[in-house]
Write an enzyme that holds these catalytic residues in place. Sequence first.
Site, PDB file in Angstrom:
ATOM      1  N   HIS A 119       1.226  -1.073   2.983  1.00 24.93           N
ATOM      2  CA  HIS A 119      -0.040  -2.242   2.868  1.00 24.93           C
ATOM      3  C   HIS A 119       0.011  -2.627   1.366  1.00 24.93           C
ATOM      4  CE1 HIS A 119      -3.844  -3.509   4.657  1.00 24.93           C
ATOM      5  NE2 HIS A 119      -3.175  -4.349   4.646  1.00 24.93           N
ATOM      6  N   HIS A 144      -9.290   2.192   5.268  1.00 25.52           N
ATOM      7  CA  HIS A 144      -9.457   2.048   4.066  1.00 25.52           C
ATOM      8  C   HIS A 144      -9.748   0.868   3.288  1.00 25.52           C
ATOM      9  CE1 HIS A 144      -6.288   5.185   5.305  1.00 25.52           C
ATOM     10  NE2 HIS A 144      -7.183   5.956   4.529  1.00 25.52           N
ATOM     11  N   ASP A 146      -8.516  -0.214   0.161  1.00 28.09           N
ATOM     12  CA  ASP A 146      -7.273  -0.503  -0.647  1.00 28.09           C
ATOM     13  C   ASP A 146      -7.944  -1.419  -1.873  1.00 28.09           C
ATOM     14  OD1 ASP A 146      -5.955   0.927   1.144  1.00 28.09           O
ATOM     15  OD2 ASP A 146      -5.019  -0.855   2.173  1.00 28.09           O
ATOM     16  N   ASP A 250      -3.938  -3.131   8.924  1.00 23.89           N
ATOM     17  CA  ASP A 250      -3.280  -1.710   8.779  1.00 23.89           C
ATOM     18  C   ASP A 250      -3.621  -1.075  10.334  1.00 23.89           C
ATOM     19  OD1 ASP A 250      -2.970   0.930   8.236  1.00 23.89           O
ATOM     20  OD2 ASP A 250      -3.848   0.410   6.197  1.00 23.89           O
ATOM     21  N   ASP A 252      -3.829   1.965  10.746  1.00 23.68           N
ATOM     22  CA  ASP A 252      -4.566   3.029  10.835  1.00 23.68           C
ATOM     23  C   ASP A 252      -6.113   2.802  11.057  1.00 23.68           C
ATOM     24  OD1 ASP A 252      -5.700   2.406   8.208  1.00 23.68           O
ATOM     25  OD2 ASP A 252      -4.258   3.560   7.166  1.00 23.68           O
ATOM     26  N   GLU A 295       1.983  -0.392   7.904  1.00 22.21           N
ATOM     27  CA  GLU A 295       1.756   1.151   7.713  1.00 22.21           C
ATOM     28  C   GLU A 295       2.039   1.698   9.221  1.00 22.21           C
ATOM     29  OE1 GLU A 295       1.065   2.849   5.284  1.00 22.21           O
ATOM     30  OE2 GLU A 295       0.356   1.262   3.902  1.00 22.21           O
TER      31      GLU A 295
END
Length: 347
Positions: A119, A144, A146, A250, A252, A295
């Site tokens: 990312h 997250h 980030d 992302d 995730d 990711e």
Amino acid sequence: MTLRGPLCRLLRTQLNNTCQSRAHSVAVLGAPFSKGQKRGGVENGPKAIRDAGLIERLSHLDYPVHDFGDLSFQHLEKDEPYMHVPFPRTVGRANKLLSGAVSNAVGAGHTTIMLGGDHSLAIGSVEGHAKQRPDLCLIWVDAHADINTPFTSPSGNLHGQSVAFMLKELQNKMPELPGFSWVKPFLSAKDLVYIGLRDVDPGEYDILKDLGVQYFTMRDIDRLGIQRVMEVTFDHLLSRKQRPIHLSFDIDAMDPSLAPATGTPVNGGLTYREGIWITEEIHNTGLLSVMDLVEVNPDLGASREAVESTASMAVDVIASALGQTREGGPITQESQTLKEDTEQLRL
Ligand SMILES: NC(=[NH2+])NCCC[C@H](N)C(=O)O
Ligand SMILES: [Mn+2]
Ligand SMILES: [Mn+2]
């Protein structure tokens, strides 16, 4: 923001026409890069996503797809850590290259899909996009935030710091990292919305609160429902003026049961239907200009199935952001409005 009624419908159709005349084609750019974090394998993300049938799926949609292949990044031999941040020059240089490529693709009129890679690549992707469209807004779908700076980052990894490079408000909180002199902050905190957060570091929490960033954690999604979350997101970003959307997705953000092959999985993520709802709604604005899908790490899947389900999740959210629907035909604003009106009549 759901526009209803004849006037709104007219407005929406007109807005849509202007948007559609801007981008008739899709560009796919692979970014096989992993030095924004310490685990190997995420550089194989673009291949895994292509192997899961991305280009074939996009060929069923309405516009021509140009696959520009993969960029080739250099790993610098001499690249000492800065504080505890690994590979700063390598990450800086890769992002500079990506920025140019995204800027060219957007400038050529393509809706651009950037396949990561980790990312940290969002730094170059959003920066290059902003070169062409300085009025863009950013939707960051992620477990997250980030938004660490090198001072707040627990890991040092640059994939957890991408947003901090972009924000004007964090300018004097960022040290001058080697490799990044080309990046000048270009985005205001009010032009950013997060969706899906559930693993935010203490320093990140302070930044989000200080800057008054609009964000929706998984708890907010549980409470409000994903439909309301998207309405508030668009109200926040688009109610004053319509402008290009950069979607940084992302993988995730999705629940690890759906996307296990990723470097920093966090339980309690988006369901399949929530993920698809987000991308469908973004498509329906007619304003998607660049999307990152990052990711996916095929080396971290526990089995071949785990890798394939992660990659095919990525293909599904990309296709849906570009207009694939759950009801078969390509949904246009017209047919959607007709359907909403019929639904309302039935109620
Ligand atoms: N793009 C990602 N997967 N980021 C994970 C970041 C994890 C953690 N917050 C860090 O800064 O190290
Ligand atoms: Mn993440
Ligand atoms: Mn991320």
